[in-house]
Enzyme design. Structure first.
Site, short mmCIF file in Angstrom:
data_model
loop_
_atom_site.label_atom_id
_atom_site.label_comp_id
_atom_site.label_asym_id
_atom_site.label_seq_id
_atom_site.Cartn_x
_atom_site.Cartn_y
_atom_site.Cartn_z
N ILE A 284 27.35 -13.32 -32.95
CA ILE A 284 27.40 -12.79 -31.58
C ILE A 284 26.21 -13.30 -30.78
O ILE A 284 26.35 -13.67 -29.60
CB ILE A 284 27.45 -11.25 -31.57
CG1 ILE A 284 28.65 -10.76 -32.37
CG2 ILE A 284 27.52 -10.73 -30.15
CD1 ILE A 284 28.76 -9.28 -32.47
N ASP A 285 25.04 -13.35 -31.39
CA ASP A 285 23.88 -13.95 -30.71
C ASP A 285 24.18 -15.39 -30.31
O ASP A 285 23.87 -15.82 -29.19
CB ASP A 285 22.66 -13.94 -31.64
CG ASP A 285 21.90 -12.62 -31.58
OD1 ASP A 285 21.83 -12.03 -30.50
OD2 ASP A 285 21.38 -12.19 -32.62
N VAL A 286 24.78 -16.14 -31.22
CA VAL A 286 25.06 -17.55 -30.96
C VAL A 286 26.08 -17.70 -29.83
O VAL A 286 25.91 -18.52 -28.92
CB VAL A 286 25.55 -18.26 -32.24
CG1 VAL A 286 26.04 -19.67 -31.93
CG2 VAL A 286 24.44 -18.30 -33.27
#
Length: 403
Positions: free
Chosen positions: A175-177
């Site tokens: 999700i960060d990516v």
């Protein structure tokens, strides 16, 4: 090892990014902008730095592998944002920057006097990008959040894992990516708009929005049918057979995406009758009769070794491949051919290998021009060359713990 060159015509050459972000989503976003040629000035806390500098082991040359993987092509300066003179430095840098990226907790930038409304008065052309856990509006806006928490809250854990097993997170901070990817796209769009109008703007994304956006077909399955999606392990909710199968000597991934591939596979595997069976003739029917078909295929796939199945399928245009461990990935001939492993010289770690750049351009190449920086490595350079500070002024700033 591909992509390491010194082209002067990168897509974002001449763009300066003031990077106030830390951990993963923001730094990954700014690294991509740096890969495309932008000058990235990474602002870190004096003596402490980005939190990922301590996220290890493993470490090399005093730097964590985690920090190394998301901070190439950047300059590091240390600035104390709790000191008025530190805030003054940031505002001076804003005047000379095209983009600002931040991922502080909700309200922090306002308290520091570095909110968009304040900074756009200093630089009306500024593209101001905010990445947060839950966004700047709504009932969750003040809650802290990391990738793992949002994987739980955003639905992906509920559909990941074996059908009869517990919810499972994805193996990387996906999700960060993806939030970083959305942020990068938004910044590029805002820069394009500025080229046409001369106007800057604020752009924003959040982990929860990124997560919901990439639920894609599984999210749509629910929105269309009203049925809550469940876990399928390594299988696909809408395509059969499209999963991992056990073979004589391990496992393979078989991804049959249409009825023509299915018919050809059955012929090659000596089970032509399966393709002609009304229960399995079309994909909707195979999905409907999934359990019965997979039992048959489980026995069939055990008859050959992985390499035999992979060769048979690949020679006939059917997607099938091995379950590679990470060491095999970074030694795969296709991965190496595409320049997805690069090597750079680091001042304390020596030669280090990094994952390469997935974007390829025919005229404006992206490349790795510098290793991840040491903490504060470029503070003097930026303050003197960009802002015109004298050696004496910089020395005084260090004495006052501003930098």
């Amino acid at each position: 090892m591909g992509q390491l060159n010194h082209a002067n015509n990168q897509p974002l050459r001449g763009i300066r990014v003031l990077d106030l972000s830390r951990i993963l989503a923001g730094p990954y976003c700014t690294m991509m902008l740096g890969d495309l040629g932008a000058e990235i000035i990474k602002v870190e806390q004096p003596r402490v730095g980005d939190g990922t500098r301590q996220w290890g082991p493993p470490f090399k040359g005093g730097e964590s592998a985690y920090f190394i993987c998301i901070n190439r092509n950047k300059k590091s300066i240390t600035v104390n944002l709790k000191h008025p003179r530190g805030i003054k430095i940031i505002k001076q840098l804003v005047k000379k920057s095209d983009v600002l990226v931040e991922n502080f907790r909700y309200g922090t930038m306002d308290k520091l006097g570095l909110d968009y409304e304040t900074l756009k008065k200093i630089n009306p052309k500024l593209i101001y990008c905010t990445i947060s856990a839950f966004g700047t509006t709504g009932p969750y806006r003040e809650l802290p959040g990391y990738d793992f928490l949002v994987q739980a809250m955003g639905g992906i854990m509920s559909i990941t894992g074996e059908p009869d097993g517990p919810p499972m997170k994805v193996g990387v901070a996906i999700i960060d990516v993806t939030a970083a990817l959305y942020a990068t796209s938004a910044i590029l769009a805002a820069l394009f708009y500025r080229e046409k109008t001369g106007e800057g703007q604020k752009v924003e994304t959040s982990l929860i929005e990124a997560q919901v956006a990439w639920l894609i077909n599984v999210g749509s399955n629910y929105l269309v049918s009203g049925e809550v999606p469940k876990r399928y392990g390594n299988a696909h909710p809408n395509i059969v057979p499209y999963q991992v199968f056990k073979v004589k000597d391990g496992y393979v991934a078989l991804a049959i995406g249409n009825d023509l591939q299915w018919k050809k596979f059955c012929e090659l595997a000596g089970v032509k009758e399966l393709a002609e069976n009304p229960k399995f003739e079309t994909n909707p029917k195979r999905v409907e009769n999934r359990k019965e078909l997979i039992k048959i295929l489980d026995k069939l796939m055990l008859e050959k070794r992985g390499k035999e199945w992979i060769k048979l399928c690949r020679d006939n245009g059917i997607p099938c491949g091995p379950i590679n461990t990470i060491d095999k990935v970074f030694n795969d001939p296709q991965v190496l051919n595409r320049g997805m492993v690069v090597e750079v010289d680091h001042p304390t770690a020596g030669k280090i290998k990094l994952a390469g750049i997935p974007m390829k351009f025919s005229r404006t190449p992206a490349f790795v021009k510098s290793p991840p920086p040491l903490l504060g490595e470029h503070t003097n350079e930026v303050l003197s060359n960009l802002l015109g500070y004298s050696k004496e002024e910089i020395l005084n700033l260090r004495k006052e713990q501003v930098i």
